[in-house]
Motif scaffolding. Structure first.
Motif: not given
Length: 146
Positions: A45-61
Motif C-alpha cells: 500500500f502506498i499512501i498519498i497526501e496531496r495539497n494542490g501543488n505537491f504530493q508525497r507518496q509514502h511507501r512506509l508512512y
C-alpha cells in the motif's frame, strides 16, 4: 408525442443520474487535495497526501517517501515531477515526470491513466483514504523497513 418523450427523458435522468455523465464535465475537485492510497501490488500500500501543488507518496508512512510537484494542465489533468526522494527502493528519480489524466471520479476512488514513453497506459485506481491508521498498519505489516 413530444411531451411523452420529454417525460421519459426526465424520468431516466431522475432514476439514473449518471445516464448522461459522458456529456457532463468530470468533477475532479475531490482529487486535488486530501489523503489517498493505492495498492501497488498485492499487500503493498502506498499512501498519498496531496495539497494542490505537491504530493508525497509514502511507501512506509513518514519513513520512506517521494515528493512530487503538481502542475495542473486543466481540471482533470496534471504533470507530476519528482523533486525529492527519501526511499532506497526508488533510486534517483529526481526530475522524472509523469502525465496523468483522471478519467472517472466515484464515491470511494478515482480512476486515471498515465502517459509513459508517449503512450497512455491502462486505467488505474486510487482510493480516497478514510482511515489513515488502518492503512499505516497494513503498510507496516507488508512493507520492508530497510
Amino acid at each position: 408525442m413530444k411531451l411523452l418523450f420529454v417525460s421519459i427523458m426526465v424520468m431516466i435522468s431522475v432514476l439514473h443520474p449518471n445516464a448522461y455523465a459522458a456529456n457532463s464535465p468530470l468533477d475532479c475537485t475531490r482529487v486535488k487535495k486530501g489523503m489517498f492510497y493505492y495498492e501497488a501490488s498485492p499487500d503493498f500500500f502506498i499512501i498519498i497526501e496531496r495539497n494542490g501543488n505537491f504530493q508525497r507518496q509514502h511507501r512506509l508512512y513518514e519513513t520512506f517517501y517521494k515528493v512530487e510537484s503538481i502542475t495542473w494542465l486543466d481540471l482533470c489533468a496534471y504533470i507530476l515531477k519528482t523533486t525529492e526522494v527519501n526511499d532506497p527502493f526508488l533510486g534517483n528519480e529526481i526530475g522524472s515526470e509523469s502525465a496523468i489524466r483522471i478519467v472517472s471520479v466515484k464515491e470511494n476512488y478515482y480512476e486515471y491513466i498515465t502517459k509513459e514513453n508517449g503512450k497512455w497506459k491502462d486505467t488505474q485506481r486510487i482510493y480516497f483514504l478514510k482511515d489513515l491508521a488502518k492503512i499505516i498498519e497494513k503498510q507496516k505489516k507488508y512493507n520492508v523497513s530497510d
